[in-house]
Design a protein around this motif. Structure first.
Motif, PDB file in Angstrom:
ATOM      1  N   ILE A   1       0.836  -1.204   0.000  1.00 24.54           N
ATOM      2  CA  ILE A   1       0.000   0.000   0.000  1.00 24.54           C
ATOM      3  C   ILE A   1       0.868   1.251   0.000  1.00 24.54           C
ATOM      4  CG2 ILE A   1      -1.694   1.322   1.312  1.00 24.54           C
ATOM      5  CD1 ILE A   1      -2.772  -1.422   2.318  1.00 24.54           C
ATOM      6  N   GLU A   2       1.832   1.297   0.909  1.00 23.93           N
ATOM      7  CA  GLU A   2       2.707   2.465   0.982  1.00 23.93           C
ATOM      8  C   GLU A   2       3.591   2.550  -0.265  1.00 23.93           C
ATOM      9  OE1 GLU A   2       4.321   5.955   2.038  1.00 23.93           O
ATOM     10  OE2 GLU A   2       2.567   4.966   2.916  1.00 23.93           O
ATOM     11  N   ALA A   3       4.024   1.410  -0.780  1.00 20.53           N
ATOM     12  CA  ALA A   3       4.818   1.421  -2.008  1.00 20.53           C
ATOM     13  C   ALA A   3       4.000   1.990  -3.165  1.00 20.53           C
ATOM     14  CB  ALA A   3       5.288   0.007  -2.345  1.00 20.53           C
ATOM     15  N   THR A   4       2.729   1.599  -3.249  1.00 17.94           N
ATOM     16  CA  THR A   4       1.842   2.146  -4.276  1.00 17.94           C
ATOM     17  C   THR A   4       1.696   3.645  -4.118  1.00 17.94           C
ATOM     18  OG1 THR A   4       0.588   0.076  -4.459  1.00 17.94           O
ATOM     19  CG2 THR A   4      -0.521   2.097  -5.177  1.00 17.94           C
ATOM     20  N   ARG A   5       1.481   4.091  -2.899  1.00 19.00           N
ATOM     21  CA  ARG A   5       1.315   5.523  -2.626  1.00 19.00           C
ATOM     22  C   ARG A   5       2.553   6.306  -3.086  1.00 19.00           C
ATOM     23  NH1 ARG A   5       0.040   4.908   2.213  1.00 19.00           N
ATOM     24  NH2 ARG A   5      -2.218   4.961   1.926  1.00 19.00           N
ATOM     25  N   ARG A   6       3.726   5.782  -2.818  1.00 13.01           N
ATOM     26  CA  ARG A   6       4.963   6.483  -3.188  1.00 13.01           C
ATOM     27  C   ARG A   6       5.178   6.487  -4.697  1.00 13.01           C
ATOM     28  NH1 ARG A   6       9.409   4.805   1.512  1.00 13.01           N
ATOM     29  NH2 ARG A   6       8.032   5.218   3.298  1.00 13.01           N
ATOM     30  N   ILE A   7       4.836   5.392  -5.356  1.00 10.51           N
ATOM     31  CA  ILE A   7       4.979   5.326  -6.814  1.00 10.51           C
ATOM     32  C   ILE A   7       4.055   6.345  -7.479  1.00 10.51           C
ATOM     33  CG2 ILE A   7       4.501   3.877  -8.831  1.00 10.51           C
ATOM     34  CD1 ILE A   7       5.528   1.489  -7.124  1.00 10.51           C
ATOM     35  N   VAL A   8       2.806   6.388  -7.022  1.00 14.39           N
ATOM     36  CA  VAL A   8       1.838   7.326  -7.598  1.00 14.39           C
ATOM     37  C   VAL A   8       2.251   8.767  -7.306  1.00 14.39           C
ATOM     38  CG1 VAL A   8      -0.553   8.120  -7.504  1.00 14.39           C
ATOM     39  CG2 VAL A   8      -0.056   5.666  -7.552  1.00 14.39           C
ATOM     40  N   ALA A   9       2.691   9.030  -6.070  1.00 12.90           N
ATOM     41  CA  ALA A   9       3.081  10.389  -5.677  1.00 12.90           C
ATOM     42  C   ALA A   9       4.292  10.888  -6.449  1.00 12.90           C
ATOM     43  CB  ALA A   9       3.353  10.441  -4.180  1.00 12.90           C
ATOM     44  N   SER A  10       5.105   9.973  -6.944  1.00 14.16           N
ATOM     45  CA  SER A  10       6.310  10.374  -7.682  1.00 14.16           C
ATOM     46  C   SER A  10       5.984  10.954  -9.053  1.00 14.16           C
ATOM     47  CB  SER A  10       7.242   9.167  -7.854  1.00 14.16           C
ATOM     48  OG  SER A  10       6.730   8.260  -8.833  1.00 14.16           O
ATOM     49  N   GLY A  11       4.740  10.774  -9.494  1.00 12.01           N
ATOM     50  CA  GLY A  11       4.351  11.249 -10.812  1.00 12.01           C
ATOM     51  C   GLY A  11       4.631  10.247 -11.913  1.00 12.01           C
ATOM     52  N   SER A  12       5.049   9.060 -11.549  1.00 12.76           N
ATOM     53  CA  SER A  12       5.341   8.025 -12.537  1.00 12.76           C
ATOM     54  C   SER A  12       4.096   7.657 -13.321  1.00 12.76           C
ATOM     55  CB  SER A  12       5.876   6.773 -11.826  1.00 12.76           C
ATOM     56  OG  SER A  12       5.989   5.689 -12.721  1.00 12.76           O
ATOM     57  N   LEU A  13       4.292   7.332 -14.586  1.00 10.40           N
ATOM     58  CA  LEU A  13       3.187   6.880 -15.430  1.00 10.40           C
ATOM     59  C   LEU A  13       2.893   5.393 -15.228  1.00 10.40           C
ATOM     60  CD1 LEU A  13       3.999   8.749 -18.775  1.00 10.40           C
ATOM     61  CD2 LEU A  13       2.393   9.409 -16.969  1.00 10.40           C
ATOM     62  N   THR A  14       3.716   4.729 -14.433  1.00 14.00           N
ATOM     63  CA  THR A  14       3.522   3.310 -14.152  1.00 14.00           C
ATOM     64  C   THR A  14       2.192   3.090 -13.441  1.00 14.00           C
ATOM     65  OG1 THR A  14       5.902   2.900 -13.978  1.00 14.00           O
ATOM     66  CG2 THR A  14       4.438   1.323 -12.892  1.00 14.00           C
ATOM     67  N   ARG A  15       1.465   2.086 -13.873  1.00 12.42           N
ATOM     68  CA  ARG A  15       0.197   1.725 -13.236  1.00 12.42           C
ATOM     69  C   ARG A  15       0.423   0.563 -12.280  1.00 12.42           C
ATOM     70  NH1 ARG A  15      -4.373   4.942 -15.073  1.00 12.42           N
ATOM     71  NH2 ARG A  15      -3.570   6.047 -16.883  1.00 12.42           N
ATOM     72  N   VAL A  16      -0.333   0.555 -11.194  1.00 12.88           N
ATOM     73  CA  VAL A  16      -0.186  -0.483 -10.174  1.00 12.88           C
ATOM     74  C   VAL A  16      -1.436  -1.356 -10.145  1.00 12.88           C
ATOM     75  CG1 VAL A  16       0.153  -0.975  -7.728  1.00 12.88           C
ATOM     76  CG2 VAL A  16       1.318   0.989  -8.789  1.00 12.88           C
ATOM     77  N   LEU A  17      -1.216  -2.655 -10.231  1.00 14.67           N
ATOM     78  CA  LEU A  17      -2.278  -3.647 -10.095  1.00 14.67           C
ATOM     79  C   LEU A  17      -1.976  -4.441  -8.840  1.00 14.67           C
ATOM     80  CD1 LEU A  17      -4.770  -5.133 -11.237  1.00 14.67           C
ATOM     81  CD2 LEU A  17      -3.199  -6.541 -12.585  1.00 14.67           C
ATOM     82  N   ILE A  18      -2.808  -4.297  -7.816  1.00 13.63           N
ATOM     83  CA  ILE A  18      -2.523  -4.944  -6.546  1.00 13.63           C
ATOM     84  C   ILE A  18      -3.200  -6.299  -6.456  1.00 13.63           C
ATOM     85  CG2 ILE A  18      -2.116  -2.769  -5.332  1.00 13.63           C
ATOM     86  CD1 ILE A  18      -4.888  -2.975  -4.154  1.00 13.63           C
ATOM     87  N   LEU A  19      -2.597  -7.158  -5.655  1.00 14.17           N
ATOM     88  CA  LEU A  19      -3.114  -8.506  -5.437  1.00 14.17           C
ATOM     89  C   LEU A  19      -3.516  -8.653  -3.977  1.00 14.17           C
ATOM     90  CD1 LEU A  19      -0.429 -10.546  -7.414  1.00 14.17           C
ATOM     91  CD2 LEU A  19      -2.736  -9.947  -8.150  1.00 14.17           C
ATOM     92  N   THR A  20      -4.731  -9.110  -3.754  1.00 12.40           N
ATOM     93  CA  THR A  20      -5.238  -9.283  -2.402  1.00 12.40           C
ATOM     94  C   THR A  20      -5.758 -10.705  -2.223  1.00 12.40           C
ATOM     95  OG1 THR A  20      -7.511  -8.627  -2.917  1.00 12.40           O
ATOM     96  CG2 THR A  20      -5.967  -6.867  -2.349  1.00 12.40           C
ATOM     97  N   THR A  21      -5.974 -11.077  -0.980  1.00 12.94           N
ATOM     98  CA  THR A  21      -6.493 -12.413  -0.692  1.00 12.94           C
ATOM     99  C   THR A  21      -8.004 -12.475  -0.890  1.00 12.94           C
ATOM    100  OG1 THR A  21      -4.718 -12.719   0.923  1.00 12.94           O
ATOM    101  CG2 THR A  21      -6.562 -14.258   1.015  1.00 12.94           C
TER     102      THR A  21
END
Length: 220
Positions: free
Chosen positions: A63-83
């Motif tokens: 979650i925090e890694a996603t937040r930091r990636i998005v906040a950096s302005g990166s165009l990379t998209r995040v697809l998370i995996l949950t149980t």
């Protein structure tokens, strides 16, 4: 080619994802990370199209890694995996800026389709499911003082665009919006694109979250 960064603290899980992705002609593995901090570093260096992000990891979680990636302005998209599909981790991941989520026991073809969809800018979660998540976990939002004025992200919208954002947040698909508001589906797509552009929402999932934050919709 769509490049994917695999993030999971389990080496065998990463190996399985790599084998699946490398079997596809249009997907390539940009790298692997065993924790959130490494995921943030590798995303900044490699700029993958998609990060396949595990949530529960020691140290810096997904979650925090996603937040930091998005906040950096990166165009990379995040697809998370949950149980589980309806759990607090999925909710927190979406609020952190993920473009969607899948359960870990998803079929291989669903995982591949999800990666491809996220890479093209689509959100891998139905708007109706996003609303169910927000309804279930909106009480986890921190208390805030009363807003001093209208949300600036909403202020630039026309009345029609505001209406479109509201019904997106209510879980309506483009087809349903077109039918119920008596619009051409192409017109609906244009309105949705303008709403996303004006509000800065990365996709429909983030638009739903924005509508909740701006009090355009309330929990059912």
């Amino acid at each position: 080619m769509t490049s994917v960064l695999i993030v999971d603290d389990q080496p065998m899980q990463r190996f399985g994802f790599r084998m699946l992705l490398e079997s596809q002609d249009d997907l390539t593995v940009a790298g692997e990370a065993g924790d959130g901090a490494e995921a943030v570093r590798l995303t900044a260096r490699l700029q993958p199209d998609v990060v396949l992000m595990d949530i529960r990891m020691p140290g810096l979680d997904g979650i925090e890694a996603t937040r930091r990636i998005v906040a950096s302005g990166s165009l990379t998209r995040v697809l998370i995996l949950t149980t589980f599909d309806l759990d607090e981790y999925a909710y927190d991941g979406l609020r952190a800026g993920a473009s969607g989520f899948l359960v870990k026991d998803a079929l291989p073809e669903d995982l591949l389709s999800g990666i491809r969809a996220v890479a093209t800018g689509d959100a891998v979660v139905a708007p109706s499911l996003t609303r169910r998540l927000l309804d279930a976990y909106v009480q986890h939002l921190p208390a805030t003082s009363a807003p001093q004025g209208p949300d600036p992200r909403i202020a630039s919208l026309t009345d029609r665009e505001r209406e479109i954002l509201t019904v997106i947040a209510q879980g309506w698909t483009n087809t349903e919006i077109a039918q119920r508001l008596h619009l051409a589906e192409s017109t609906v797509k244009t309105h949705v694109s303008r709403v996303l552009a004006k509000t800065g929402a990365r996709d429909r999932v983030q638009a739903v979250i924005l509508a909740y934050d701006a009090k355009l919709v309330e929990p059912a």
